[in-house]
Scaffold this motif. Sequence first.
Motif, mmCIF file in Angstrom:
data_model
loop_
_atom_site.group_PDB
_atom_site.id
_atom_site.type_symbol
_atom_site.label_atom_id
_atom_site.label_comp_id
_atom_site.label_asym_id
_atom_site.label_seq_id
_atom_site.Cartn_x
_atom_site.Cartn_y
_atom_site.Cartn_z
ATOM 1 N N THR A 224 41.311 -9.191 65.840
ATOM 2 C CA THR A 224 42.214 -7.770 65.765
ATOM 3 C C THR A 224 43.383 -8.972 66.410
ATOM 4 N N ASP A 225 43.411 -9.983 65.937
ATOM 5 C CA ASP A 225 44.551 -10.748 67.727
ATOM 6 C C ASP A 225 45.752 -11.090 66.970
ATOM 7 N N ALA A 226 46.204 -10.337 65.965
ATOM 8 C CA ALA A 226 47.988 -9.826 65.294
ATOM 9 C C ALA A 226 48.203 -8.966 66.446
ATOM 10 N N LEU A 227 47.145 -7.754 66.160
ATOM 11 C CA LEU A 227 47.193 -6.914 66.527
ATOM 12 C C LEU A 227 47.222 -6.748 67.978
ATOM 13 N N ALA A 228 46.914 -7.063 68.783
ATOM 14 C CA ALA A 228 46.709 -7.882 69.684
ATOM 15 C C ALA A 228 48.254 -8.249 70.611
ATOM 16 N N ALA A 229 48.977 -9.393 69.598
ATOM 17 C CA ALA A 229 50.046 -10.655 70.241
ATOM 18 C C ALA A 229 50.976 -8.781 69.713
ATOM 19 N N ALA A 230 50.398 -7.760 68.862
ATOM 20 C CA ALA A 230 51.432 -6.781 68.521
ATOM 21 C C ALA A 230 52.136 -5.906 69.433
ATOM 22 N N THR A 231 50.767 -5.919 70.553
ATOM 23 C CA THR A 231 50.963 -4.798 71.813
ATOM 24 C C THR A 231 50.690 -5.354 72.353
ATOM 25 N N SER A 232 50.196 -6.965 72.758
ATOM 26 C CA SER A 232 50.678 -7.629 74.257
ATOM 27 C C SER A 232 52.317 -7.783 75.238
ATOM 28 N N GLU A 233 52.065 -7.187 76.348
ATOM 29 C CA GLU A 233 53.489 -7.864 76.968
ATOM 30 C C GLU A 233 53.151 -9.110 77.737
ATOM 31 N N ARG A 234 52.286 -10.229 76.854
ATOM 32 C CA ARG A 234 52.448 -11.585 77.989
ATOM 33 C C ARG A 234 52.873 -12.722 76.948
ATOM 34 N N PRO A 235 53.831 -13.277 76.960
ATOM 35 C CA PRO A 235 54.496 -14.463 76.119
ATOM 36 C C PRO A 235 53.405 -15.195 75.009
ATOM 37 N N VAL A 236 53.992 -15.115 74.082
ATOM 38 C CA VAL A 236 52.737 -15.777 72.868
ATOM 39 C C VAL A 236 53.703 -17.368 73.012
ATOM 40 N N SER A 237 52.475 -18.452 72.940
ATOM 41 C CA SER A 237 53.312 -19.726 73.232
ATOM 42 C C SER A 237 53.866 -19.994 71.981
ATOM 43 N N GLU A 238 54.968 -21.050 71.868
ATOM 44 C CA GLU A 238 55.285 -21.518 70.609
ATOM 45 C C GLU A 238 53.959 -22.745 70.408
ATOM 46 N N GLN A 239 53.139 -22.974 71.122
ATOM 47 C CA GLN A 239 51.824 -23.569 69.637
ATOM 48 C C GLN A 239 51.078 -22.332 68.934
ATOM 49 N N SER A 240 50.738 -21.048 69.665
ATOM 50 C CA SER A 240 49.708 -20.348 68.564
ATOM 51 C C SER A 240 50.229 -19.792 67.452
ATOM 52 N N VAL A 241 48.942 -19.683 66.864
ATOM 53 C CA VAL A 241 49.403 -19.582 65.406
ATOM 54 C C VAL A 241 49.950 -18.054 65.111
ATOM 55 N N TYR A 242 49.986 -17.098 66.597
ATOM 56 C CA TYR A 242 50.904 -16.189 65.995
ATOM 57 C C TYR A 242 52.141 -16.007 67.449
ATOM 58 N N HIS A 243 52.762 -17.475 67.166
ATOM 59 C CA HIS A 243 53.838 -17.055 67.750
ATOM 60 C C HIS A 243 54.584 -17.155 65.473
ATOM 61 N N PHE A 244 55.747 -16.486 66.517
ATOM 62 C CA PHE A 244 56.910 -16.450 65.460
ATOM 63 C C PHE A 244 57.488 -17.375 64.145
ATOM 64 N N ASP A 245 57.280 -18.252 64.960
ATOM 65 C CA ASP A 245 57.865 -19.827 64.203
ATOM 66 C C ASP A 245 56.378 -19.727 63.084
ATOM 67 N N HIS A 246 55.396 -19.315 63.282
ATOM 68 C CA HIS A 246 54.294 -19.394 62.305
ATOM 69 C C HIS A 246 53.538 -18.354 61.328
ATOM 70 N N TRP A 247 54.320 -17.623 61.702
ATOM 71 C CA TRP A 247 53.916 -16.062 60.531
ATOM 72 C C TRP A 247 54.011 -16.015 59.356
ATOM 73 N N ASN A 248 55.002 -17.088 58.860
ATOM 74 C CA ASN A 248 54.686 -17.362 57.173
ATOM 75 C C ASN A 248 53.781 -18.432 56.685
ATOM 76 N N GLU A 249 52.844 -18.867 57.826
ATOM 77 C CA GLU A 249 51.784 -19.955 57.516
ATOM 78 C C GLU A 249 50.578 -19.467 56.526
ATOM 79 N N ASP A 250 49.670 -19.733 56.329
ATOM 80 C CA ASP A 250 48.734 -19.619 55.777
ATOM 81 C C ASP A 250 48.100 -20.304 56.298
ATOM 82 N N GLN A 251 46.651 -19.002 57.166
ATOM 83 C CA GLN A 251 46.575 -19.515 58.455
ATOM 84 C C GLN A 251 44.437 -19.227 57.855
#
Length: 254
Positions: A224-251
């Motif tokens: 449920t990492d996507a759920l955690a990313a959605a509710t977390s107040e901690r910033p997501v790094s650009e390298q993470s698959v859960y950064h916005f720039d990677h949301w449309n990529e098949d993961q």
Amino acid sequence: MPPRVKSSDTIIGEAIRARRISLGHTVEVAATRAGVGAKSWARYESGASIRADKVRGVCRALGWASLEAAGAPVDDDDMLDVDDSHKAWSPPLAERLGDSAAAVFAVGSDLVYDTATDELRELARLPRGSHLGQLDVSWFVDELPAQFLTRYDYEFMFALRGAVRLLRERAAVSLPTATSVLQELALAMILGQAEVFADTYPASFPDDEDSDWKEWFAELQEDTDALAAATSERPVSEQSVYHFDHWNEDQFNV
């Protein structure tokens, strides 16, 4: 001017208020779920007419099939008649987790898809590049990671609605498993909307040892990492698959 639906004296307004209170919603929460402003909702409760293009949202917020239900208690069986004739019914999901799980997906995907369509319509009225945070009311603002709020423009919402459509198409022939972060977020919102609906109509979604519909998200997604990313107040790094720039990529693997 769009046609209006007139209330019969104050009967509908009183029913809307009573229903909102019974669900435990404030005026602000109900208005957000309906996609209208709090002042508009307050007018509806006072018996004012409701624009035809706002009726669906009001009913969605209250869990009603139509405003015809406003004059009397809503019958669970009439309200949630979801079976294998529904266009988003998933035979594989029903076989794996039961009819309740398939009903959850069908109802939840309807609600998320319709809400996305409503917010796309609102964004289309604003200058190019406008985002959800600039709307008077947006359900998705509270459902998506706050870090990327200014990225949620018309094109993004179009892609999100497309992710819901793809999951529905996938569900017709296999389990509606997400293969990208965007699809995973859409899947989580589908479950979230359906759970609100199910809590409103418990008779339609029995909560017993033979009913696993609440577990279908965990069955479909390994984490449920996507759920955690959605509710977390901690910033997501650009390298993470859960950064916005990677949301449309098949993961993920189906």
